[in-house]
Design a protein around this motif. Sequence first.
Motif, PDB file in Angstrom:
ATOM      1  N   GLY A 167       0.829  -1.208   0.000  1.00 18.19           N
ATOM      2  CA  GLY A 167       0.000   0.000   0.000  1.00 18.19           C
ATOM      3  C   GLY A 167       0.858   1.250   0.000  1.00 18.19           C
ATOM      4  N   MET A 168       1.937   1.205   0.757  1.00 19.94           N
ATOM      5  CA  MET A 168       2.822   2.366   0.842  1.00 19.94           C
ATOM      6  C   MET A 168       3.550   2.579  -0.478  1.00 19.94           C
ATOM      7  N   GLY A 228       1.195   4.344  -2.665  1.00 23.97           N
ATOM      8  CA  GLY A 228       1.092   5.768  -2.332  1.00 23.97           C
ATOM      9  C   GLY A 228       2.292   6.546  -2.822  1.00 23.97           C
ATOM     10  N   ALA A 229       3.486   5.985  -2.642  1.00 29.34           N
ATOM     11  CA  ALA A 229       4.699   6.666  -3.111  1.00 29.34           C
ATOM     12  C   ALA A 229       4.670   6.779  -4.633  1.00 29.34           C
ATOM     13  N   PHE A 279      -5.975  12.934  -3.503  1.00 25.73           N
ATOM     14  CA  PHE A 279      -5.368  11.800  -4.184  1.00 25.73           C
ATOM     15  C   PHE A 279      -6.180  10.532  -4.143  1.00 25.73           C
ATOM     16  N   PRO A 311      -2.062   3.160   4.123  1.00 21.20           N
ATOM     17  CA  PRO A 311      -0.655   3.078   3.703  1.00 21.20           C
ATOM     18  C   PRO A 311      -0.353   3.936   2.491  1.00 21.20           C
ATOM     19  N   LEU A 312      -1.356   4.223   1.673  1.00 19.90           N
ATOM     20  CA  LEU A 312      -1.093   5.076   0.511  1.00 19.90           C
ATOM     21  C   LEU A 312      -0.629   6.450   0.987  1.00 19.90           C
ATOM     22  N   GLY A 339       2.910   6.437   1.892  1.00 22.47           N
ATOM     23  CA  GLY A 339       3.750   6.466   0.699  1.00 22.47           C
ATOM     24  C   GLY A 339       3.907   7.883   0.176  1.00 22.47           C
ATOM     25  N   SER A 340       2.823   8.637   0.160  1.00 23.28           N
ATOM     26  CA  SER A 340       2.905  10.026  -0.309  1.00 23.28           C
ATOM     27  C   SER A 340       3.774  10.850   0.627  1.00 23.28           C
ATOM     28  N   ALA A 342       7.342  10.037  -0.072  1.00 21.12           N
ATOM     29  CA  ALA A 342       7.797  10.656  -1.319  1.00 21.12           C
ATOM     30  C   ALA A 342       8.085  12.142  -1.098  1.00 21.12           C
ATOM     31  N   ARG A 364       8.937  13.630   1.639  1.00 23.95           N
ATOM     32  CA  ARG A 364      10.148  13.826   2.436  1.00 23.95           C
ATOM     33  C   ARG A 364      11.398  13.534   1.618  1.00 23.95           C
ATOM     34  N   MET A 365      11.311  12.530   0.744  1.00 22.89           N
ATOM     35  CA  MET A 365      12.478  12.211  -0.079  1.00 22.89           C
ATOM     36  C   MET A 365      12.788  13.328  -1.062  1.00 22.89           C
ATOM     37  N   ARG A 366      11.753  14.062  -1.468  1.00 21.27           N
ATOM     38  CA  ARG A 366      11.980  15.201  -2.364  1.00 21.27           C
ATOM     39  C   ARG A 366      12.463  16.421  -1.600  1.00 21.27           C
ATOM     40  N   SER A 415       0.450   0.367   9.435  1.00 21.07           N
ATOM     41  CA  SER A 415       0.760   1.717   8.957  1.00 21.07           C
ATOM     42  C   SER A 415       1.306   2.596  10.078  1.00 21.07           C
ATOM     43  N   ASN A 443       2.891   1.714  12.824  1.00 21.05           N
ATOM     44  CA  ASN A 443       4.257   1.292  13.182  1.00 21.05           C
ATOM     45  C   ASN A 443       5.280   1.908  12.233  1.00 21.05           C
ATOM     46  N   ILE A 444       4.997   1.846  10.940  1.00 20.55           N
ATOM     47  CA  ILE A 444       5.956   2.360   9.961  1.00 20.55           C
ATOM     48  C   ILE A 444       6.005   3.883   9.995  1.00 20.55           C
ATOM     49  N   VAL A 493       5.574   5.816  12.497  1.00 24.71           N
ATOM     50  CA  VAL A 493       6.337   6.232  13.687  1.00 24.71           C
ATOM     51  C   VAL A 493       7.817   5.896  13.504  1.00 24.71           C
ATOM     52  N   LEU A 494       8.079   4.678  13.026  1.00 32.27           N
ATOM     53  CA  LEU A 494       9.458   4.215  12.856  1.00 32.27           C
ATOM     54  C   LEU A 494      10.227   5.129  11.916  1.00 32.27           C
ATOM     55  N   TRP A 495       9.560   5.573  10.854  1.00 29.56           N
ATOM     56  CA  TRP A 495      10.236   6.400   9.854  1.00 29.56           C
ATOM     57  C   TRP A 495       9.923   7.891  10.000  1.00 29.56           C
TER      58      TRP A 495
END
Lengths: 339, 325, 306
Positions: free
Chosen positions: B60-61, B64-65, C96, C107-108, C111-112, C115, C117-119, C142, C144-145, C147-149
Amino acid sequence: MTLDTGHQITMYRQMVRIREFEERVKRTFTDHPGVIRGHTHLADGAEASIVGSIAAMRPGDQAIATYRCHGYPIALGSDTSALMAEIYGRVGGICGGYGGSMHLADIARGFLGTSAIVAQNIPQGAGAAYAAQLRGRGDVVLTFFGDGATKQGAFHESLNVAALWRLPVVFIMENNSFSVTVRTEEEDANAAAGEPLATKAKAYSMPGTTIDGGDPLVVQQTVADAVARARAGDGPTLIESLVYRLSAHGNSIAPPGVPLHYPEHEAVAIYGAVEEYEAAKRGDPVPRFRARLIESGVLTGDQAGAIVDEAQAEMQAAVDFALNSPLPEPAAALNHVYA
Amino acid sequence: MTRELPYVAAMNEALHLEMTRDEDVLLIGQTVGEEHYESFKEFGSARVRVTPISETAEIGMATGAALAGKRPVVDATMAEFLLVAMGQVVNEANRVHYMTGGQLRAPIVIKAGYGFAAGWAGQHTSAPYGMVMGVPGLKVALPSTPADAKGLMATAVRDDNPVLYLHHFLLLLERGPVPEGEYLVPFGVADIKRPGSDVTVVATGWTVHRALAAAERLSDEGIDVEVIDPRTIAPLDVETILASVARTGRLVLVDQATRHASVSAVIAGEVAEHGLSSLRAPVVQVTALDTTLAYSQPMEEYVLPDEGKIAAAVRQVAGVKAGAM
Amino acid sequence: MWRIRAFEERLAQLKRADEVPGLIHLSIGGEAVAAAVCGQLRDTDVVYSGHRPHGHVIAKGAALPETMAELMGRAGGLCQGLGGSMHLVDTEHGMFGATGVVGGSLPLALGSALAARMRGEDAVAVVFFGDGAAQSGIFAESVNIAVLWRLPVILVCENNGFAEFTPRSAHTTVERVSDLVAPWAIPAATVDGNDAEAIWAQFGEMLRRARDGGGPALLEALTHRLRGHYEGDPDRYREALSSEEWQRRDPIARLQSAALARGWFGEDEAKTASDDAASTVDEAVAWARQSPPPTPELASSVVYAA
């Protein structure tokens, strides 16, 4: 509650039997190359946690586990010859050679089987507890899984339902600090923050506790309390049992034709943490418990040695039985597709 | 220039080249920190990221990315682990482009191994692509050679749709010629792995090699077998298969998947509808039997297609005289 | 808020008149959350929603004519009529996606956020979900990830007390969704979802923190779904609010009376806002009605992105 000396000796014997069994599984890769196929996962290092947990069960209770599953049926009294034969893929195997190392089951002894997919046995454990609740005899289900499984949605969904329905289940997380090959603090937000993984119980209004999984008496006491709570209808508990697996996650992964073996533990092979691994070996729960029993006068050194000798003889017989048990008829593959 | 490489190295080479070429390409998954991805460390831990065991969240992530402009590759390790996250695979990523009238696109690659028929027992040996090949919006690649492993991976990464890239565990160490540098294999274009005039055999993945071995054996018997590898099963190149059947008039379909969830069944349907007049013998399917794979070797072998079963099927269709239908 | 209310009330009429196909989930009574959250976001901030997305889409800036046309299944719709009520997307305004599957978009949003943050941007992702989604595994995976990241994502739970047709007590022992993140040390708060000012203040704080790299947060807004789960739901499983009770709770009336009392605007301006909303919706409906239905070929033309 203090266990009488007889019980303590029984627990030690079970721990030694599991250790010797796993040693023979591991040795098979060198003694009899090609006999074990696919993937095996050993319980060495977790014997105290397994035996302590199973000791809290009474007849009618059940257990369900993951693919790292050799220890539970041994502690529950399954025939080690049939277990070894299953791992060797023989007709005499406990599942007739259909399941192999990752899929042991012994329904008569309350071992409801395993899943080779991380965490998928957790809802199944909750379901077995639902059935126990409906039976109304006060039976409890122990559901075993690893630290990695707590990142699966199935964990969250199952603990929520178990708490909601006050299911008679004890969730026993064997935290061995590695999710397959990844250190837990690299994949778990609680571990990354230096918190115990039992913290997760907070989200389900359920007790959560972290214990030394290397001490069988501590494990037995903690699980027995949780079992009593479940039997009384007060619902589930999450127990984080800290263990250190002494072997790598599993045997090497290779296509047919490439000999399989047990690689070096991930702590050393991937993270270079030699001292951590050596310390874990020094803390090995089996000699630790033996020393304690000898020190407290429960066992003499000779008696402890005799227990090891008996276990070794038993596992030699298991290997012999398994090697002599024939391979299944090919067409038997079509049996059991449907019940 | 080509050189010999193992299948796994060819696959990783393509991924490495794509990550070098396009900094939006990411690699995430539970095992991406392991030794076989050592050479990917140079891309940094932000682009090569180890995830928890959370398949639903991982995929899912990634979706989204992707919606936000990245091109994530998820290493899901094993095809069966995807079943845990099936909703994200067949009901989210594949549908967003369509449901938004073409506004969104989800260029993700889900890479997973399948078919580890080497004693990995019931939950790690299946060939479950039959469940997903008919899912709209999702592409499915099944490389059988090191060169295809490289070319299909590069194409998968550059495709603007979710692609399920299923590599075969039993082929990982098989060596073969692989072109150097940029190399793309188009989707939806079958490859004739061995030309022949008497019988058409269609196979995928590991069974391509079983079919080629059977073809060698049969050439000694005077039967000239053509072996076709669709390479991607969604999109599926039906044209090449029909054209071959038009020449040979005889068709054997080989598939490691269980018979009723196989590519074979789909191809048989297409040929029945569009190529019946070419057929001079009934189509024969050599698939896995409809059962879970047993752990023990004799039972495992009994269920799976092999060289002998393929050869027998080819003899069967070749032995039927013209006009017998 | 008036625009959302007018839009949805009109939508309900159109549904009854059979001008709108399919399953429609209304958010009437929940306008304050959409307005107070989306009102603080930029076009570059991304919003994901669930199956009750109309308010979020409108508050994020989508044009009403195109939104209405989508709901009516017309070619001029936001998604050319391919998505409908549960799949409203307007990428230009950072809307979106919505999903028809409970929890599917959590989780989508991660992901956004990853993305962005990576930009190296300070954009934030917001995901709206219902209290029902918090019991699904995808929620825990979702969180967990996130918070972890330390991802810049804010989870906004609209807790209307019902997961589809059953009350929360049938789903979980945990009273507050904000308690579900108790295992993780992240900001979590529960606010009155009918109090636009409270939501604005609490969300604003979380937004600043997320933009500054402080990581995820969870905001739970307690709302009351005035309508059934879907439009046409016989709604026998809930007790209706008395009209006086609703007068007291209605988020629009509350904000309006507070604003009037403080002199932010006068009665006339309030009336204008409400009238404007109504006429804008009228125009949107008229526009949507004129939009032709999509050509049938469209149904198979965008299966794959070219």
